[in-house]
Design a protein around this motif. Structure first.
Motif, PDB file in Angstrom:
ATOM      1  N   ALA A  43       0.833  -1.198   0.000  1.00 57.66           N
ATOM      2  CA  ALA A  43       0.000   0.000   0.000  1.00 57.66           C
ATOM      3  C   ALA A  43       0.868   1.249   0.000  1.00 57.66           C
ATOM      4  O   ALA A  43       0.503   2.270  -0.592  1.00 57.66           O
ATOM      5  CB  ALA A  43      -0.920  -0.007   1.222  1.00 57.66           C
ATOM      6  N   ARG A  44       2.047   1.183   0.637  1.00 62.06           N
ATOM      7  CA  ARG A  44       2.942   2.339   0.652  1.00 62.06           C
ATOM      8  C   ARG A  44       3.453   2.644  -0.746  1.00 62.06           C
ATOM      9  O   ARG A  44       3.639   3.811  -1.106  1.00 62.06           O
ATOM     10  CB  ARG A  44       4.099   2.063   1.603  1.00 62.06           C
ATOM     11  CG  ARG A  44       3.676   1.930   3.064  1.00 62.06           C
ATOM     12  CD  ARG A  44       4.863   1.736   3.970  1.00 62.06           C
ATOM     13  NE  ARG A  44       4.455   1.593   5.370  1.00 62.06           N
ATOM     14  CZ  ARG A  44       5.304   1.434   6.384  1.00 62.06           C
ATOM     15  NH1 ARG A  44       6.611   1.416   6.142  1.00 62.06           N
ATOM     16  NH2 ARG A  44       4.852   1.305   7.613  1.00 62.06           N
ATOM     17  N   ALA A  45       3.698   1.602  -1.539  1.00 67.25           N
ATOM     18  CA  ALA A  45       4.164   1.825  -2.909  1.00 67.25           C
ATOM     19  C   ALA A  45       3.070   2.480  -3.751  1.00 67.25           C
ATOM     20  O   ALA A  45       3.325   3.426  -4.498  1.00 67.25           O
ATOM     21  CB  ALA A  45       4.600   0.501  -3.532  1.00 67.25           C
ATOM     22  N   ILE A  46       1.848   1.988  -3.624  1.00 67.42           N
ATOM     23  CA  ILE A  46       0.744   2.573  -4.388  1.00 67.42           C
ATOM     24  C   ILE A  46       0.511   4.016  -3.980  1.00 67.42           C
ATOM     25  O   ILE A  46       0.200   4.878  -4.813  1.00 67.42           O
ATOM     26  CB  ILE A  46      -0.535   1.735  -4.201  1.00 67.42           C
ATOM     27  CG1 ILE A  46      -0.385   0.378  -4.910  1.00 67.42           C
ATOM     28  CG2 ILE A  46      -1.765   2.467  -4.722  1.00 67.42           C
ATOM     29  CD1 ILE A  46      -1.604  -0.488  -4.853  1.00 67.42           C
ATOM     30  N   ALA A  47       0.698   4.312  -2.688  1.00 71.23           N
ATOM     31  CA  ALA A  47       0.501   5.686  -2.214  1.00 71.23           C
ATOM     32  C   ALA A  47       1.439   6.662  -2.900  1.00 71.23           C
ATOM     33  O   ALA A  47       1.115   7.843  -3.057  1.00 71.23           O
ATOM     34  CB  ALA A  47       0.702   5.751  -0.700  1.00 71.23           C
ATOM     35  N   MET A  48       2.598   6.184  -3.347  1.00 73.34           N
ATOM     36  CA  MET A  48       3.566   7.064  -3.991  1.00 73.34           C
ATOM     37  C   MET A  48       3.126   7.484  -5.379  1.00 73.34           C
ATOM     38  O   MET A  48       3.710   8.409  -5.964  1.00 73.34           O
ATOM     39  CB  MET A  48       4.929   6.371  -4.070  1.00 73.34           C
ATOM     40  CG  MET A  48       5.510   5.989  -2.711  1.00 73.34           C
ATOM     41  SD  MET A  48       5.587   7.379  -1.551  1.00 73.34           S
ATOM     42  CE  MET A  48       6.807   8.398  -2.365  1.00 73.34           C
ATOM     43  N   LEU A  62       6.600   2.071 -10.051  1.00 73.83           N
ATOM     44  CA  LEU A  62       5.708   1.461  -9.069  1.00 73.83           C
ATOM     45  C   LEU A  62       5.221   0.096  -9.530  1.00 73.83           C
ATOM     46  O   LEU A  62       5.129  -0.848  -8.743  1.00 73.83           O
ATOM     47  CB  LEU A  62       4.528   2.389  -8.800  1.00 73.83           C
ATOM     48  CG  LEU A  62       4.865   3.748  -8.178  1.00 73.83           C
ATOM     49  CD1 LEU A  62       3.617   4.602  -8.060  1.00 73.83           C
ATOM     50  CD2 LEU A  62       5.516   3.562  -6.814  1.00 73.83           C
ATOM     51  N   LEU A  63       4.892  -0.029 -10.809  1.00 72.68           N
ATOM     52  CA  LEU A  63       4.399  -1.301 -11.329  1.00 72.68           C
ATOM     53  C   LEU A  63       5.465  -2.386 -11.229  1.00 72.68           C
ATOM     54  O   LEU A  63       5.154  -3.559 -11.001  1.00 72.68           O
ATOM     55  CB  LEU A  63       3.940  -1.141 -12.779  1.00 72.68           C
ATOM     56  CG  LEU A  63       2.700  -0.259 -12.987  1.00 72.68           C
ATOM     57  CD1 LEU A  63       2.370  -0.138 -14.468  1.00 72.68           C
ATOM     58  CD2 LEU A  63       1.495  -0.812 -12.225  1.00 72.68           C
ATOM     59  N   HIS A  64       6.740  -2.011 -11.385  1.00 74.60           N
ATOM     60  CA  HIS A  64       7.812  -2.989 -11.287  1.00 74.60           C
ATOM     61  C   HIS A  64       8.042  -3.455  -9.851  1.00 74.60           C
ATOM     62  O   HIS A  64       8.748  -4.440  -9.632  1.00 74.60           O
ATOM     63  CB  HIS A  64       9.114  -2.421 -11.867  1.00 74.60           C
ATOM     64  CG  HIS A  64       9.199  -2.518 -13.360  1.00 74.60           C
ATOM     65  ND1 HIS A  64       8.885  -1.477 -14.196  1.00 74.60           N
ATOM     66  CD2 HIS A  64       9.519  -3.558 -14.172  1.00 74.60           C
ATOM     67  CE1 HIS A  64       9.035  -1.840 -15.447  1.00 74.60           C
ATOM     68  NE2 HIS A  64       9.407  -3.107 -15.471  1.00 74.60           N
TER      69      HIS A  64
END
Length: 330
Positions: free
Chosen positions: A222-227, A237-239
């Motif tokens: 979720a932290r990655a998607i938040a970026m 992010l997709l990678h």
């Protein structure tokens, strides 16, 4: 939950402390509104206006805000109401993201940053929801909702909160199809993330997001998607996702008779919970359920369930009750 009998209800969401259940239901106006059920006191209160439709309520992890989708500011999609070929009434750009402070005096955290910290601080402390009870101040609550000004008016589906409560995801669509978007309510950003997801699942703690795609299941932090709403390139992010593909021998075992019995029990329970008369027209519904149960054991095809339910529902002597059984290949 025996005391909860909402009319045409759905889209349930629990508060962090499980003391409140938010849901959507319609009333005599035929508009869908957001209601909350107080578990301890067993009462239900409407928290949105009943002059427009509200949908998909979700609590923030701190229990201080309730977000939902609203069509209070619809726009006409008709160029002209005149002429022999005038179009039927239709609307477009029909939904906005609404923030409802549950306590009087609280403000929604839009644009919480400044020059030194453009993305704002941590607006929410998720541990608050676990340590303290969610409290709702009802006087004037319908007037406290505020639209997120940076979220464009569109059709949305699948509103979910992530992480500490400042990031939301939802699906929206354009002329090509549906795609997933990421909203940061503190930074005030709205960014596309992934096209044509088959399904989106968020873990109970809001920390893991699973996207079902045509290539398999993609697991994201979720932290990655938040970026996505903070300037990080989408490709990067997709990678970061972990991709899982079912093995070639992946199978699911199904016992048809147990499945049919579960369908029967669910149908009888749904009728009991949704029927307009709590007294079920004087019919002992528990006894009726057991009376027709032996017929389910004698079924040889799923379509037979239609006949069994038709007879069972007929005990209520009510019109406009319809039963639809999907084929096995659907």
């Amino acid at each position: 939950m025996s005391g909860l009998r909402p009319r045409a209800a759905g889209e349930y969401a629990w508060s962090p402390d499980s003391a409140w259940l938010a849901f959507v239901a319609s009333d005599d106006t035929e508009f869908s509104s957001v209601y909350v059920w107080n578990v301890a006191e067993n009462n239900v209160t409407r928290v949105t206006e009943n002059s427009y439709n509200a949908a998909e309520p979700t609590f923030t992890p701190d229990g201080l805000f309730l977000y939902y989708l609203s069509d209070a500011a619809i726009e006409s999609g008709s160029a002209s109401p005149y002429g022999a070929r005038g179009s039927e009434p239709n609307v477009q750009n029909e939904q906005r993201l609404m923030c409802l402070p549950l306590r009087a005096g609280f403000a929604c955290p839009f644009h919480g940053g400044d020059e030194l910290n453009p993305h704002g601080g941590v607006a929410f402390d998720p541990s608050i929801g676990a340590r303290f009870k969610t409290k709702i101040h009802f006087p004037g609550i319908e007037k406290r909702a505020v639209a997120a000004p940076f979220v464009p008016k569109r059709a949305y589906a699948g509103l979910k909160v992530l992480g500490d409560g400042r990031t939301f995801i939802a699906e929206t669509k354009d002329d090509v199809g549906w795609y997933l978007v990421v909203v940061d309510v503190v930074a005030g950003t709205f960014a596309p993330f992934f096209p044509d997801p088959i399904a989106t699942i968020v873990s109970g703690d809001g920390e893991v997001v699973v996207l079902a795609t045509d290539k398999g299941l993609a697991l994201f932090s979720a932290r990655a998607i938040a970026m996505a709403g903070r300037g990080v390139p989408q490709e990067q992010l997709l990678h970061s996702a972990q991709l899982w593909n079912p093995p070639p021998a992946f199978t699911v075992s199904v016992n048809p008779r147990k499945e049919w019995m579960q369908m029967y029990d669910e149908a009888m329970r749904n009728m009991r919970d949704a029927f307009y008369d709590p007294n079920m027209h004087g019919v002992d519904w528990a006894a009726t359920t057991e009376t027709y149960r032996p017929l389910v054991y004698k079924m040889t095809h799923k379509s037979d369930l239609r006949d069994v339910l038709t007879q069972a529902f007929g005990e209520l002597s009510v019109l406009h009750v319809f039963i639809s059984i999907r084929d096995d290949d659907e």
